[in-house]
Design an enzyme around this catalytic site. Structure first.
Site, PDB file in Angstrom:
ATOM      1  CB  SER A   8      43.536  37.688  49.123  1.00 33.96           C
ATOM      2  OG  SER A   8      44.396  38.789  49.382  1.00 33.96           O
ATOM      3  CG  HIS A  33      45.108  35.894  45.823  1.00 38.43           C
ATOM      4  ND1 HIS A  33      44.696  35.686  44.522  1.00 38.43           N
ATOM      5  CD2 HIS A  33      45.359  37.218  45.912  1.00 38.43           C
ATOM      6  CE1 HIS A  33      44.702  36.825  43.852  1.00 38.43           C
ATOM      7  NE2 HIS A  33      45.103  37.783  44.679  1.00 38.43           N
ATOM      8  CG  ASP A  35      46.434  40.495  46.685  1.00 35.01           C
ATOM      9  OD1 ASP A  35      46.335  40.279  45.467  1.00 35.01           O
ATOM     10  OD2 ASP A  35      45.502  40.276  47.496  1.00 35.01           O
ATOM     11  CG  MET A  37      49.659  45.463  46.059  1.00 39.75           C
ATOM     12  SD  MET A  37      48.406  46.321  47.005  1.00 39.75           S
ATOM     13  CE  MET A  37      47.073  45.115  46.946  1.00 39.75           C
ATOM     14  CG  HIS A  66      47.186  39.574  41.927  1.00 41.35           C
ATOM     15  ND1 HIS A  66      46.036  40.169  42.386  1.00 41.35           N
ATOM     16  CD2 HIS A  66      47.453  40.151  40.731  1.00 41.35           C
ATOM     17  CE1 HIS A  66      45.624  41.073  41.499  1.00 41.35           C
ATOM     18  NE2 HIS A  66      46.481  41.087  40.496  1.00 41.35           N
ATOM     19  CG  MET A  68      48.245  43.860  41.655  1.00 44.00           C
ATOM     20  SD  MET A  68      47.180  43.979  43.096  1.00 44.00           S
ATOM     21  CE  MET A  68      47.860  42.652  44.082  1.00 44.00           C
ATOM     22  CG  MET A 158      42.316  42.757  38.683  1.00 49.80           C
ATOM     23  SD  MET A 158      42.585  41.763  40.155  1.00 49.80           S
ATOM     24  CE  MET A 158      42.057  42.887  41.466  1.00 49.80           C
ATOM     25  CG  ASP A 191      41.739  39.400  43.330  1.00 47.36           C
ATOM     26  OD1 ASP A 191      41.226  39.444  44.458  1.00 47.36           O
ATOM     27  OD2 ASP A 191      42.936  39.662  43.107  1.00 47.36           O
TER      28      ASP A 191
HETATM   29  C1  DX5 Z   1      43.234  43.938  45.262  1.00 51.51           C
HETATM   30  C2  DX5 Z   1      43.805  42.570  45.452  1.00 51.51           C
HETATM   31  C3  DX5 Z   1      42.761  41.608  45.882  1.00 51.51           C
HETATM   32  C4  DX5 Z   1      42.207  41.981  47.230  1.00 51.51           C
HETATM   33  C5  DX5 Z   1      40.813  41.447  47.380  1.00 51.51           C
HETATM   34  O1  DX5 Z   1      44.205  44.793  44.844  1.00 51.51           O
HETATM   35  O2  DX5 Z   1      44.373  42.080  44.265  1.00 51.51           O
HETATM   36  O3  DX5 Z   1      43.257  40.282  45.882  1.00 51.51           O
HETATM   37  O4  DX5 Z   1      43.003  41.499  48.262  1.00 51.51           O
HETATM   38  O5  DX5 Z   1      40.243  41.967  48.538  1.00 51.51           O
HETATM   39  P1  DX5 Z   1      38.673  41.830  48.823  1.00 51.51           P
HETATM   40  O6  DX5 Z   1      38.322  40.403  48.649  1.00 51.51           O
HETATM   41  O7  DX5 Z   1      38.534  42.356  50.203  1.00 51.51           O
HETATM   42  O8  DX5 Z   1      38.011  42.719  47.789  1.00 51.51           O
HETATM   43 ZN    ZN Z   2      44.751  39.850  44.223  1.00 48.79          ZN
END
Ligand code: DX5
Ligand code: ZN
Length: 233
Positions: A8, A33, A35, A37, A66, A68, A158, A191
């Site tokens: 990620s 990956h 992320d 948001m 991903h 969110m 998650m 994740d």
């Molecule tokens: C959290 C993300 C994850 C995050 C994981 O909201 O969806 O993908 O980046 O980070 P680590 O591996 O540091 O927990």
């Molecule tokens: Zn993620």
């Protein structure tokens, strides 16, 4: 199943993103990956389509986005067009009853029931674009995906409340993975909070894809880290 590692870029150095993608390749990760948001589904705002478009030409590795975001239906086709290979959408967006939030309420979303027909519309949009569709469940959301299971390409569990990298692993994800693995032979990813201690637990539970941000990008020897994760049984 062969264990795969998904890096990620949330914990990458954004001033050197191209080099960070090359670091993923050199370390032997299987996918990148991304992320996304929106400051509503989760409290944080991260990155989106322009960054995906920028990194797409830099690598042949599959890119997983991903999402969110509260309204994935407005964006799945745009992410497919921008070059995502895998589009992961949160089941909480399709909850019954639909979640309505007050302003400034960032309680992590969870649902016990989903409108499967509504989610299938978006899953089919993703697949019609030639991409893989993955359903994501927050830690407090139980397995409520029977209605979509046949059409999805994978499930992402998650193991932190989404929003930030570097959080502590939530073991709530493990029994759900075990139960799902009994009747689901496609990809199950995890994740959040993945590291040398938690990854073996996830793999034992039935995960075949480990997503990691801070553990991977914080490592001084990412190649060794990936090699060791891939050896887990
Ligand atoms: C959290 C993300 C994850 C995050 C994981 O909201 O969806 O993908 O980046 O980070 P680590 O591996 O540091 O927990
Ligand atoms: Zn993620």
């Amino acid at each position: 199943m062969k264990i795969q590692v998904s890096a990620s870029i949330l914990s990458a150095d954004f001033t050197r993103l191209g080099e960070e993608i090359k670091k993923c390749e050199a370390a032997g990760v299987d996918m990148v990956h991304v992320d996304v948001m929106d400051g509503h589904f989760v409290p944080n705002i991260s990155i989106g389509l322009p960054i995906l478009e920028a990194i797409r030409p830099l690598t042949k590795l599959p890119i997983e986005t991903h999402l969110m975001i509260t309204n994935p239906w407005d964006y799945v086709e745009a992410f497919a067009k921008a070059g995502a290979d895998i589009i992961s959408i949160q089941v909480e967006c399709y909850g019954i009853p639909a979640i309505k939030r007050e302003a400034h309420d960032f309680t992590p979303w969870s649902v016990t029931k989903i409108d499967a027909e509504k989610m299938l519309v978006d899953i089919r949009k993703i697949k019609a674009a030639g991409k893989k569709a993955v359903a994501v469940l927050n830690p407090a959301t139980p397995l409520c995906i029977d209605g979509i299971l046949k059409e999805i390409d994978g499930v992402l569990m998650m193991s932190v409340n989404p929003g930030y990298a570097g959080q502590k692993f939530m073991p709530e994800a493990l029994p759900k993975i075990k139960e799902l693995r009994d009747n689901f032979s496609k990809d199950i990813s995890i994740d959040g909070g993945v590291n040398g201690e938690t990854a073996p637990l996830a793999v034992q539970a039935g995960v075949n894809i480990l997503a990691t941000a801070s553990y991977f990008f914080g490592s001084s020897n990412p190649k060794e880290l990936v090699t060791n994760l891939k050896k887990l049984k």
